[in-house]
Design a protein around this motif. Structure first.
Motif, mmCIF file in Angstrom:
data_model
loop_
_atom_site.group_PDB
_atom_site.id
_atom_site.type_symbol
_atom_site.label_atom_id
_atom_site.label_comp_id
_atom_site.label_asym_id
_atom_site.label_seq_id
_atom_site.Cartn_x
_atom_site.Cartn_y
_atom_site.Cartn_z
ATOM 1 N N GLY A 5 -62.797 65.689 -40.017
ATOM 2 C CA GLY A 5 -63.092 67.082 -40.306
ATOM 3 C C GLY A 5 -64.366 67.321 -41.082
ATOM 4 N N ASN A 6 -65.151 66.290 -41.449
ATOM 5 C CA ASN A 6 -66.402 66.481 -42.139
ATOM 6 C C ASN A 6 -67.496 66.697 -41.113
ATOM 7 N N LEU A 113 -61.185 80.343 -41.926
ATOM 8 C CA LEU A 113 -60.871 78.970 -42.283
ATOM 9 C C LEU A 113 -61.043 78.076 -41.056
ATOM 10 N N ALA A 114 -62.045 77.195 -41.097
ATOM 11 C CA ALA A 114 -62.366 76.358 -39.936
ATOM 12 C C ALA A 114 -62.021 74.893 -40.149
ATOM 13 N N THR A 129 -55.735 66.399 -42.418
ATOM 14 C CA THR A 129 -57.112 66.883 -42.351
ATOM 15 C C THR A 129 -57.323 67.555 -41.008
ATOM 16 N N THR A 130 -57.859 68.760 -41.013
ATOM 17 C CA THR A 130 -58.114 69.477 -39.769
ATOM 18 C C THR A 130 -59.577 69.881 -39.686
ATOM 19 N N THR A 184 -61.959 73.294 -30.121
ATOM 20 C CA THR A 184 -60.902 72.291 -30.176
ATOM 21 C C THR A 184 -60.568 72.032 -31.635
ATOM 22 N N LEU A 185 -59.288 72.051 -31.961
ATOM 23 C CA LEU A 185 -58.828 71.771 -33.315
ATOM 24 C C LEU A 185 -58.290 70.353 -33.371
ATOM 25 N N GLN A 186 -58.854 69.545 -34.259
ATOM 26 C CA GLN A 186 -58.341 68.190 -34.452
ATOM 27 C C GLN A 186 -57.507 68.129 -35.728
ATOM 28 N N ILE A 187 -56.365 67.441 -35.644
ATOM 29 C CA ILE A 187 -55.470 67.242 -36.777
ATOM 30 C C ILE A 187 -55.325 65.743 -36.988
ATOM 31 N N VAL A 188 -55.595 65.272 -38.197
ATOM 32 C CA VAL A 188 -55.418 63.867 -38.538
ATOM 33 C C VAL A 188 -54.329 63.764 -39.599
ATOM 34 N N TYR A 189 -53.326 62.940 -39.336
ATOM 35 C CA TYR A 189 -52.182 62.798 -40.239
ATOM 36 C C TYR A 189 -52.207 61.438 -40.925
ATOM 37 N N GLU A 190 -52.038 61.445 -42.249
ATOM 38 C CA GLU A 190 -51.886 60.213 -43.013
ATOM 39 C C GLU A 190 -50.584 60.316 -43.801
#
Length: 213
Positions: A5-6, A113-114, A129-130, A184-190
């Motif tokens: 997301g950076n 909110l992006a 993190t999105t 496109t929305l990316q979602i990262v899960y930890e």
């Protein structure tokens, strides 16, 4: 924008359910840019959530909502007309929870909110993190071409991809959702859920956090 997301880098590196019972809802919070607030977690993603709300997301306009827990810390920002990142006032603290930000009006500043990073303050250390990607950074077709091993999830109207990226804690589950023709929305899960429920179920639960308008 990196896979977490950076937006400073324009490349994404390759290393980078059950239906719960219905819960009672509280009145819609129109002034905060959110939708219904529920009394507990019904997503299966936030084990220690005290409640949920939905925050609006978009680049030039709000195009979807994302379910977030009231007691998690959320830091996020928006893109200006030059596609530069800016932190949203009130969403720049390492200790301010979603509930506190709602009360302060941080989700109703007029900015869209992006991207955000959201962390649990409890022992489970869940982090999500999105980030929203426009075609000049990475298009939906680019995601499909880049993550050749990705599994297709979702449906024809709102397609999704399930894959892994390299995040802070190592290889993590990620989901990309085509929220509009251009975004496109990316979602990262930890967190610990992949080991508990498997990547397929986790990917589906992450996908279901997003509601396209």
């Amino acid at each position: 924008m990196t896979a977490c997301g950076n937006k400073e880098s324009e490349t994404v590196t390759p290393d980078n359910s059950t239906t719960p019972e219905a819960v009672e809802t509280q009145p819609t919070q129109e002034a905060t840019g959110t939708e219904e607030t529920t009394s507990r977690d019904d997503t299966g993603v936030y084990p220690n959530a005290t409640g949920l709300t939905e925050v609006a997301m978009g680049v030039t306009e709000d195009i979807c909502t994302f379910k977030v827990p009231l007691n998690y810390v959320l830091a996020g920002g928006y893109y200006d007309e030059n596609n530069e990142e800016h932190t949203i006032q009130g969403l720049n603290s390492a200790t301010t929870t979603v509930e506190e930000a709602l009360a302060a009006g941080s989700f109703s500043t007029g900015n869209h909110l992006a991207f955000f990073t959201m962390t649990s303050l409890d022992a489970d250390q869940t982090m999500i993190t999105t980030g929203m990607y426009t075609p000049d950074i990475m298009s939906w077709d680019d995601f499909k071409a880049y993550y050749t091993d990705a599994k297709e999830i979702g449906d024809e109207s709102v397609p999704g991809l399930l894959y892994h990226v390299e995040a802070i804690s190592g290889q993590c589950v990620a989901v990309a959702v085509k929220v509009s023709d251009d975004v496109t929305l990316q979602i990262v899960y930890e967190g610990s859920l992949e080991g508990e429920i498997g990547e397929d179920e986790l990917g589906q639960r992450l996908y279901e956090l997003v509601t396209v308008k």
